[in-house]
Write an enzyme that holds these catalytic residues in place. Structure first.
Site, PDB file in Angstrom:
ATOM      1  N   GLY A  14      50.844  59.352 -30.906  1.00 20.55           N
ATOM      2  CA  GLY A  14      50.873  60.647 -30.304  1.00 20.55           C
ATOM      3  C   GLY A  14      50.134  61.674 -30.884  1.00 20.55           C
ATOM      4  O   GLY A  14      49.111  61.053 -31.660  1.00 20.55           O
ATOM      5  N   LEU A  16      47.958  63.529 -29.377  1.00 23.59           N
ATOM      6  CA  LEU A  16      46.583  62.707 -28.892  1.00 23.59           C
ATOM      7  C   LEU A  16      45.397  64.071 -28.869  1.00 23.59           C
ATOM      8  O   LEU A  16      45.779  65.065 -28.640  1.00 23.59           O
ATOM      9  CB  LEU A  16      46.963  62.474 -27.446  1.00 23.59           C
ATOM     10  CG  LEU A  16      48.165  61.421 -27.041  1.00 23.59           C
ATOM     11  CD1 LEU A  16      48.250  61.137 -25.645  1.00 23.59           C
ATOM     12  CD2 LEU A  16      47.832  60.122 -27.960  1.00 23.59           C
ATOM     13  N   HIS A  17      44.329  63.443 -29.226  1.00 24.06           N
ATOM     14  CA  HIS A  17      43.132  64.299 -29.226  1.00 24.06           C
ATOM     15  C   HIS A  17      41.834  63.523 -28.511  1.00 24.06           C
ATOM     16  O   HIS A  17      42.365  62.458 -27.783  1.00 24.06           O
ATOM     17  CB  HIS A  17      42.695  64.531 -30.439  1.00 24.06           C
ATOM     18  CG  HIS A  17      42.742  63.468 -31.528  1.00 24.06           C
ATOM     19  ND1 HIS A  17      41.775  62.520 -31.319  1.00 24.06           N
ATOM     20  CD2 HIS A  17      43.279  62.858 -32.548  1.00 24.06           C
ATOM     21  CE1 HIS A  17      41.946  61.458 -32.175  1.00 24.06           C
ATOM     22  NE2 HIS A  17      43.098  61.642 -33.031  1.00 24.06           N
ATOM     23  N   GLY A  19      39.630  61.762 -29.385  1.00 24.32           N
ATOM     24  CA  GLY A  19      39.358  60.427 -29.536  1.00 24.32           C
ATOM     25  C   GLY A  19      40.395  59.413 -28.682  1.00 24.32           C
ATOM     26  O   GLY A  19      40.068  58.321 -28.089  1.00 24.32           O
ATOM     27  N   HIS A  20      41.507  60.035 -28.551  1.00 23.85           N
ATOM     28  CA  HIS A  20      42.523  59.120 -27.585  1.00 23.85           C
ATOM     29  C   HIS A  20      42.027  59.165 -26.436  1.00 23.85           C
ATOM     30  O   HIS A  20      42.226  58.226 -25.445  1.00 23.85           O
ATOM     31  CB  HIS A  20      43.965  59.593 -27.952  1.00 23.85           C
ATOM     32  CG  HIS A  20      44.613  59.350 -29.064  1.00 23.85           C
ATOM     33  ND1 HIS A  20      44.815  60.423 -30.049  1.00 23.85           N
ATOM     34  CD2 HIS A  20      45.129  58.597 -29.965  1.00 23.85           C
ATOM     35  CE1 HIS A  20      45.261  60.084 -31.355  1.00 23.85           C
ATOM     36  NE2 HIS A  20      45.413  58.875 -31.053  1.00 23.85           N
ATOM     37  N   LYS A 132      37.457  54.759 -36.249  1.00 24.98           N
ATOM     38  CA  LYS A 132      37.887  55.762 -37.128  1.00 24.98           C
ATOM     39  C   LYS A 132      38.873  54.862 -38.308  1.00 24.98           C
ATOM     40  O   LYS A 132      38.509  55.205 -39.420  1.00 24.98           O
ATOM     41  CB  LYS A 132      38.324  56.979 -36.458  1.00 24.98           C
ATOM     42  CG  LYS A 132      39.543  57.682 -37.323  1.00 24.98           C
ATOM     43  CD  LYS A 132      38.939  58.534 -38.217  1.00 24.98           C
ATOM     44  CE  LYS A 132      39.777  59.451 -39.115  1.00 24.98           C
ATOM     45  NZ  LYS A 132      41.089  58.974 -39.439  1.00 24.98           N
ATOM     46  N   GLN A 136      41.886  49.094 -39.989  1.00 23.48           N
ATOM     47  CA  GLN A 136      43.055  48.719 -39.029  1.00 23.48           C
ATOM     48  C   GLN A 136      42.273  47.933 -37.843  1.00 23.48           C
ATOM     49  O   GLN A 136      43.227  46.981 -37.346  1.00 23.48           O
ATOM     50  CB  GLN A 136      43.540  50.113 -38.218  1.00 23.48           C
ATOM     51  CG  GLN A 136      44.500  49.820 -37.110  1.00 23.48           C
ATOM     52  CD  GLN A 136      45.381  50.897 -36.763  1.00 23.48           C
ATOM     53  OE1 GLN A 136      46.283  51.417 -37.333  1.00 23.48           O
ATOM     54  NE2 GLN A 136      44.912  51.498 -35.734  1.00 23.48           N
TER      55      GLN A 136
HETATM   56  O1  PAF Z   1      46.396  53.961 -34.959  1.00 25.18           O
HETATM   57  C1  PAF Z   1      47.409  54.427 -34.883  1.00 25.18           C
HETATM   58  O2  PAF Z   1      47.642  55.357 -34.243  1.00 25.18           O
HETATM   59  C2  PAF Z   1      48.487  53.474 -35.396  1.00 25.18           C
HETATM   60  O3  PAF Z   1      48.359  52.713 -36.641  1.00 25.18           O
HETATM   61  C3  PAF Z   1      48.947  52.307 -34.166  1.00 25.18           C
HETATM   62  C4  PAF Z   1      47.817  51.430 -33.858  1.00 25.18           C
HETATM   63  C5  PAF Z   1      49.348  53.002 -33.031  1.00 25.18           C
HETATM   64  C6  PAF Z   1      50.014  51.598 -34.853  1.00 25.18           C
HETATM   65  O4  PAF Z   1      51.525  52.374 -34.989  1.00 25.18           O
END
Ligand code: PAF
Length: 271
Positions: A14, A16-17, A19-20, A132, A136
């Site tokens: 959440g 959200l910006h 990038g999302h 970014k 991950q």
């Molecule tokens: O990048 C994120 O926002 C979080 O690490 C993710 C991938 C939603 C997992 O909680």
């Protein structure tokens, strides 16, 4: 086997910006159905981290999803994700150990576990992540391959503010002065990239050029600056081919991460 429409999935916490939004739009181009999850995942936060104060502007987030034509906004509760008796965690001992893993020892286990669970619930064909959070994305690719999760992973370029700061839900923690200083991390990465493009091949020399930029700003402390192989995230003594420059710094109470991918000069000549 999944059948029917191609499902695209953007997992988020959440707040959200842009990038999302870019991830959602990239998913829309590739898939007929689009799912966004909003879940502030407690297992990826350390005990002294910002779980309680993590921004949760849920109405705004829903509005953005509606505007972008998201088909399903999936908002599971903590109890639904981690019911009593839950105990299975996914760990990646090598790739999650370095860099972010050093500062945040259980972080990637939390990420890998929740992503595995979300993939099992949403059953997407495709999932999108932002560059970014480079480490991950490497962890997620490894996870999908190791556990045969059958989800195509797309990593989209980092979206930046006009002055270069990588967009992040945590940027709101920056005071006005720290917000100005925050561009230093990207400047440092750009300096490293420039050195590589100019033919510097000694990894330590590149790292040191990046560090010099940050050290000019006494209010910033370096967690790490590194020149790495983009697949293994191992540091490179000699820069060759495609490399990733990783950085994490602390500015006051806020920790920022960023990265740049760069192709070394000698490798580019071959194309
Ligand atoms: O990048 C994120 O926002 C979080 O690490 C993710 C991938 C939603 C997992 O909680």
């Amino acid at each position: 086997m999944r059948e029917g429409v191609r499902i695209g999935f953007v997992p988020t916490m959440g707040a959200l910006h842009e990038g999302h939004r870019a991830l959602i739009r990239a998913a829309r181009l590739r898939c007929a159905a689009l799912v966004v999850s909003i879940f502030v995942n407690p297992t990826q936060f350390g005990p002294r981290e910002d779980l309680a104060k993590y921004p949760r502007p849920i109405r705004q987030d829903r509005a953005l999803c509606r505007k972008e034509g998201v088909d399903v906004c999936f908002e599971p509760t903590v109890e639904a994700m981690y019911p009593n008796g839950f105990q299975t965690m996914v760990t990646l001992p090598t790739i999650a150990r370095r860099w972010e893993g050093e500062a945040r020892p259980h972080h990637f286990s939390g990420v890998a576990t929740v992503v595995t669970k979300l993939f099992g619930m949403v059953r997407p064909h495709l999932a999108l992540f932002g560059q970014k959070d480079f480490q991950q994305s490497v962890v997620v690719r490894r996870l999908v391959q190791d556990l045969n999760l059958g989800v195509e992973i797309v990593v989209c370029p980092t979206v930046r503010e006009a002055d270069g700061l990588a967009m992040s839900s945590r940027n709101i923690y920056l005071s006005p002065d720290d917000r100005v200083r925050a561009t230093t991390l990207y400047k440092s990465l750009q300096t490293g990239a420039e050195a590589i493009r100019n033919g510097v091949v000694d990894g330590e020399a590149v790292r040191s050029a990046m560090a010099q930029v940050v050290k000019k700003e006494p209010a910033i402390t370096i967690d790490y600056l590194a020149v790495c192989d983009p697949t293994t995230l191992e540091p490179l003594p000699t820069v060759t081919g495609k490399v990733v420059l990783l950085g994490a710094v602390r500015i006051g109470p806020t920790r920022l991460i960023d990265n740049i991918l760069v192709v070394a000069k000698q490798a580019r000549r071959k194309f």
